[in-house]
Design a protein around this motif. Sequence first.
Motif, PDB file in Angstrom:
ATOM      1  N   THR A  36     -16.407  30.002 106.500  1.00 56.03           N
ATOM      2  CA  THR A  36     -15.229  29.911 107.336  1.00 56.03           C
ATOM      3  C   THR A  36     -14.206  30.681 106.577  1.00 56.03           C
ATOM      4  O   THR A  36     -13.398  31.578 107.152  1.00 56.03           O
ATOM      5  CB  THR A  36     -14.638  28.526 107.487  1.00 56.03           C
ATOM      6  N   ALA A  37     -14.139  30.614 105.280  1.00 54.61           N
ATOM      7  CA  ALA A  37     -12.884  31.349 104.588  1.00 54.61           C
ATOM      8  C   ALA A  37     -13.243  32.801 104.455  1.00 54.61           C
ATOM      9  O   ALA A  37     -12.055  33.596 104.526  1.00 54.61           O
ATOM     10  CB  ALA A  37     -13.112  30.881 102.973  1.00 54.61           C
ATOM     11  N   GLU A  38     -14.402  33.224 104.370  1.00 57.17           N
ATOM     12  CA  GLU A  38     -14.719  34.580 104.405  1.00 57.17           C
ATOM     13  C   GLU A  38     -14.423  35.349 106.053  1.00 57.17           C
ATOM     14  O   GLU A  38     -13.772  36.240 106.103  1.00 57.17           O
ATOM     15  CB  GLU A  38     -16.323  34.990 104.566  1.00 57.17           C
ATOM     16  N   ARG A  39     -14.536  34.529 107.044  1.00 60.51           N
ATOM     17  CA  ARG A  39     -13.988  35.179 108.308  1.00 60.51           C
ATOM     18  C   ARG A  39     -12.333  34.892 108.438  1.00 60.51           C
ATOM     19  O   ARG A  39     -11.965  36.025 109.194  1.00 60.51           O
ATOM     20  CB  ARG A  39     -14.704  34.111 109.416  1.00 60.51           C
ATOM     21  N   ILE A  40     -11.744  33.958 107.758  1.00 53.18           N
ATOM     22  CA  ILE A  40     -10.441  33.829 108.200  1.00 53.18           C
ATOM     23  C   ILE A  40      -9.661  34.563 107.124  1.00 53.18           C
ATOM     24  O   ILE A  40      -8.266  34.510 107.388  1.00 53.18           O
ATOM     25  CB  ILE A  40     -10.009  32.504 108.523  1.00 53.18           C
ATOM     26  N   ARG A  41      -9.993  34.823 105.965  1.00 49.68           N
ATOM     27  CA  ARG A  41      -9.005  35.212 104.757  1.00 49.68           C
ATOM     28  C   ARG A  41      -8.237  36.546 104.987  1.00 49.68           C
ATOM     29  O   ARG A  41      -7.464  36.819 104.376  1.00 49.68           O
ATOM     30  CB  ARG A  41      -9.874  35.302 103.396  1.00 49.68           C
ATOM     31  N   THR A  42      -8.782  37.333 105.848  1.00 49.70           N
ATOM     32  CA  THR A  42      -8.152  38.677 106.154  1.00 49.70           C
ATOM     33  C   THR A  42      -6.982  38.576 106.899  1.00 49.70           C
ATOM     34  O   THR A  42      -5.934  39.264 106.655  1.00 49.70           O
ATOM     35  CB  THR A  42      -9.095  39.551 107.181  1.00 49.70           C
ATOM     36  N   GLY A  43      -6.703  37.545 107.722  1.00 49.35           N
ATOM     37  CA  GLY A  43      -5.492  36.973 108.386  1.00 49.35           C
ATOM     38  C   GLY A  43      -4.732  35.832 107.686  1.00 49.35           C
ATOM     39  O   GLY A  43      -3.837  35.587 108.363  1.00 49.35           O
ATOM     40  N   HIS A  44      -5.365  35.164 106.773  1.00 49.97           N
ATOM     41  CA  HIS A  44      -4.761  33.734 106.315  1.00 49.97           C
ATOM     42  C   HIS A  44      -4.789  33.656 104.783  1.00 49.97           C
ATOM     43  O   HIS A  44      -5.865  34.499 104.158  1.00 49.97           O
ATOM     44  CB  HIS A  44      -5.486  32.673 107.203  1.00 49.97           C
ATOM     45  N   ARG A  45      -3.827  32.907 104.091  1.00 50.34           N
ATOM     46  CA  ARG A  45      -3.985  32.797 103.044  1.00 50.34           C
ATOM     47  C   ARG A  45      -4.718  31.208 102.926  1.00 50.34           C
ATOM     48  O   ARG A  45      -4.477  30.098 103.297  1.00 50.34           O
ATOM     49  CB  ARG A  45      -2.845  32.359 102.200  1.00 50.34           C
ATOM     50  N   VAL A  46      -6.101  30.993 102.248  1.00 54.02           N
ATOM     51  CA  VAL A  46      -6.873  30.247 102.595  1.00 54.02           C
ATOM     52  C   VAL A  46      -6.798  29.430 100.977  1.00 54.02           C
ATOM     53  O   VAL A  46      -7.172  30.035 100.042  1.00 54.02           O
ATOM     54  CB  VAL A  46      -8.609  30.653 102.658  1.00 54.02           C
ATOM     55  N   HIS A  47      -6.821  28.058 101.155  1.00 54.29           N
ATOM     56  CA  HIS A  47      -6.638  27.454 100.138  1.00 54.29           C
ATOM     57  C   HIS A  47      -7.916  26.173 100.197  1.00 54.29           C
ATOM     58  O   HIS A  47      -8.163  25.463 101.006  1.00 54.29           O
ATOM     59  CB  HIS A  47      -5.514  26.179 100.097  1.00 54.29           C
ATOM     60  N   ARG A  48      -8.863  26.537  99.444  1.00 54.50           N
ATOM     61  CA  ARG A  48     -10.235  25.663  99.336  1.00 54.50           C
ATOM     62  C   ARG A  48     -10.164  24.504  98.015  1.00 54.50           C
ATOM     63  O   ARG A  48      -9.939  25.058  96.888  1.00 54.50           O
ATOM     64  CB  ARG A  48     -11.298  26.535  99.051  1.00 54.50           C
ATOM     65  N   ILE A  49     -10.045  23.289  98.548  1.00 58.02           N
ATOM     66  CA  ILE A  49      -9.949  22.022  97.467  1.00 58.02           C
ATOM     67  C   ILE A  49     -11.308  22.012  96.893  1.00 58.02           C
ATOM     68  O   ILE A  49     -12.204  21.505  97.482  1.00 58.02           O
ATOM     69  CB  ILE A  49      -9.381  21.030  98.139  1.00 58.02           C
ATOM     70  N   ASN A  50     -11.529  21.518  95.879  1.00 58.70           N
ATOM     71  CA  ASN A  50     -12.606  21.111  95.022  1.00 58.70           C
ATOM     72  C   ASN A  50     -12.075  19.868  94.418  1.00 58.70           C
ATOM     73  O   ASN A  50     -11.338  19.764  93.719  1.00 58.70           O
ATOM     74  CB  ASN A  50     -13.190  22.073  93.869  1.00 58.70           C
ATOM     75  N   LEU A  51     -12.774  18.716  94.738  1.00 59.95           N
ATOM     76  CA  LEU A  51     -12.600  17.294  94.282  1.00 59.95           C
ATOM     77  C   LEU A  51     -13.319  17.019  92.988  1.00 59.95           C
ATOM     78  O   LEU A  51     -14.294  17.192  92.961  1.00 59.95           O
ATOM     79  CB  LEU A  51     -12.745  16.376  95.574  1.00 59.95           C
ATOM     80  N   HIS A  52     -12.652  16.178  92.100  1.00 65.29           N
ATOM     81  CA  HIS A  52     -13.143  15.792  90.913  1.00 65.29           C
ATOM     82  C   HIS A  52     -13.005  14.225  90.901  1.00 65.29           C
ATOM     83  O   HIS A  52     -11.912  13.670  91.136  1.00 65.29           O
ATOM     84  CB  HIS A  52     -12.313  16.331  89.642  1.00 65.29           C
ATOM     85  N   PHE A  53     -14.109  13.749  90.643  1.00 62.72           N
ATOM     86  CA  PHE A  53     -14.308  12.193  90.397  1.00 62.72           C
ATOM     87  C   PHE A  53     -14.608  11.796  88.948  1.00 62.72           C
ATOM     88  O   PHE A  53     -15.885  11.990  88.706  1.00 62.72           O
ATOM     89  CB  PHE A  53     -15.237  11.314  91.448  1.00 62.72           C
ATOM     90  N   GLY A  54     -13.670  11.526  88.114  1.00 65.77           N
ATOM     91  CA  GLY A  54     -14.100  11.140  86.692  1.00 65.77           C
ATOM     92  C   GLY A  54     -14.504  12.472  86.301  1.00 65.77           C
ATOM     93  O   GLY A  54     -13.851  13.367  86.208  1.00 65.77           O
ATOM     94  N   ASP A  55     -15.665  12.528  85.575  1.00 66.73           N
ATOM     95  CA  ASP A  55     -16.176  13.670  84.936  1.00 66.73           C
ATOM     96  C   ASP A  55     -17.103  14.499  85.974  1.00 66.73           C
ATOM     97  O   ASP A  55     -17.620  15.459  85.420  1.00 66.73           O
ATOM     98  CB  ASP A  55     -16.831  13.397  83.322  1.00 66.73           C
ATOM     99  N   ARG A  56     -17.013  14.053  86.930  1.00 69.33           N
ATOM    100  CA  ARG A  56     -17.799  14.653  88.066  1.00 69.33           C
ATOM    101  C   ARG A  56     -17.129  15.677  89.010  1.00 69.33           C
ATOM    102  O   ARG A  56     -16.228  15.181  89.484  1.00 69.33           O
ATOM    103  CB  ARG A  56     -18.540  13.838  88.853  1.00 69.33           C
ATOM    104  N   LEU A  57     -17.378  17.108  89.086  1.00 71.15           N
ATOM    105  CA  LEU A  57     -16.863  17.893  89.977  1.00 71.15           C
ATOM    106  C   LEU A  57     -17.849  18.238  91.079  1.00 71.15           C
ATOM    107  O   LEU A  57     -19.033  18.357  90.770  1.00 71.15           O
ATOM    108  CB  LEU A  57     -16.681  19.300  89.222  1.00 71.15           C
ATOM    109  N   PHE A  58     -17.466  17.930  92.015  1.00 68.79           N
ATOM    110  CA  PHE A  58     -18.385  18.380  93.345  1.00 68.79           C
ATOM    111  C   PHE A  58     -18.280  19.920  93.530  1.00 68.79           C
ATOM    112  O   PHE A  58     -17.381  20.454  93.967  1.00 68.79           O
ATOM    113  CB  PHE A  58     -17.898  17.688  94.636  1.00 68.79           C
ATOM    114  N   SER A  59     -19.152  20.617  92.974  1.00 66.31           N
ATOM    115  CA  SER A  59     -19.407  22.009  93.125  1.00 66.31           C
ATOM    116  C   SER A  59     -20.649  22.657  93.189  1.00 66.31           C
ATOM    117  O   SER A  59     -21.477  21.732  92.933  1.00 66.31           O
ATOM    118  CB  SER A  59     -18.490  22.796  92.014  1.00 66.31           C
TER     119      SER A  59
END
Length: 79
Positions: A56-79
């Motif tokens: 989605t970000a790849e398709r819309i970043r040419t016309g939008h500023r895209v902010h993608r959030i990565n959530l962290h829980f304690g010492d765990r990063l979902f990535s």
Amino acid sequence: MRLLHAFASFVLLAAFALPATAQPADARFTVRVEGSGPDVILIPGLGSSADVWDGTAERIRTGHRVHRINLHFGDRLFS
């Protein structure tokens, strides 16, 4: 519902308050920003990373500023 609204408000405020390069070591979330134009904020589901939004970000970043959030829980990063 009220807690969800408060969390979403916090994420939105923080996404605009921190530049993409300023991520504290103990952050509860990180934000990847790319593109230019009107802002679009993409928040993954719990247990997912911001990578779920790659297509989605790849398709819309040419016309939008895209902010993608990565959530962290304690010492765990979902990535």
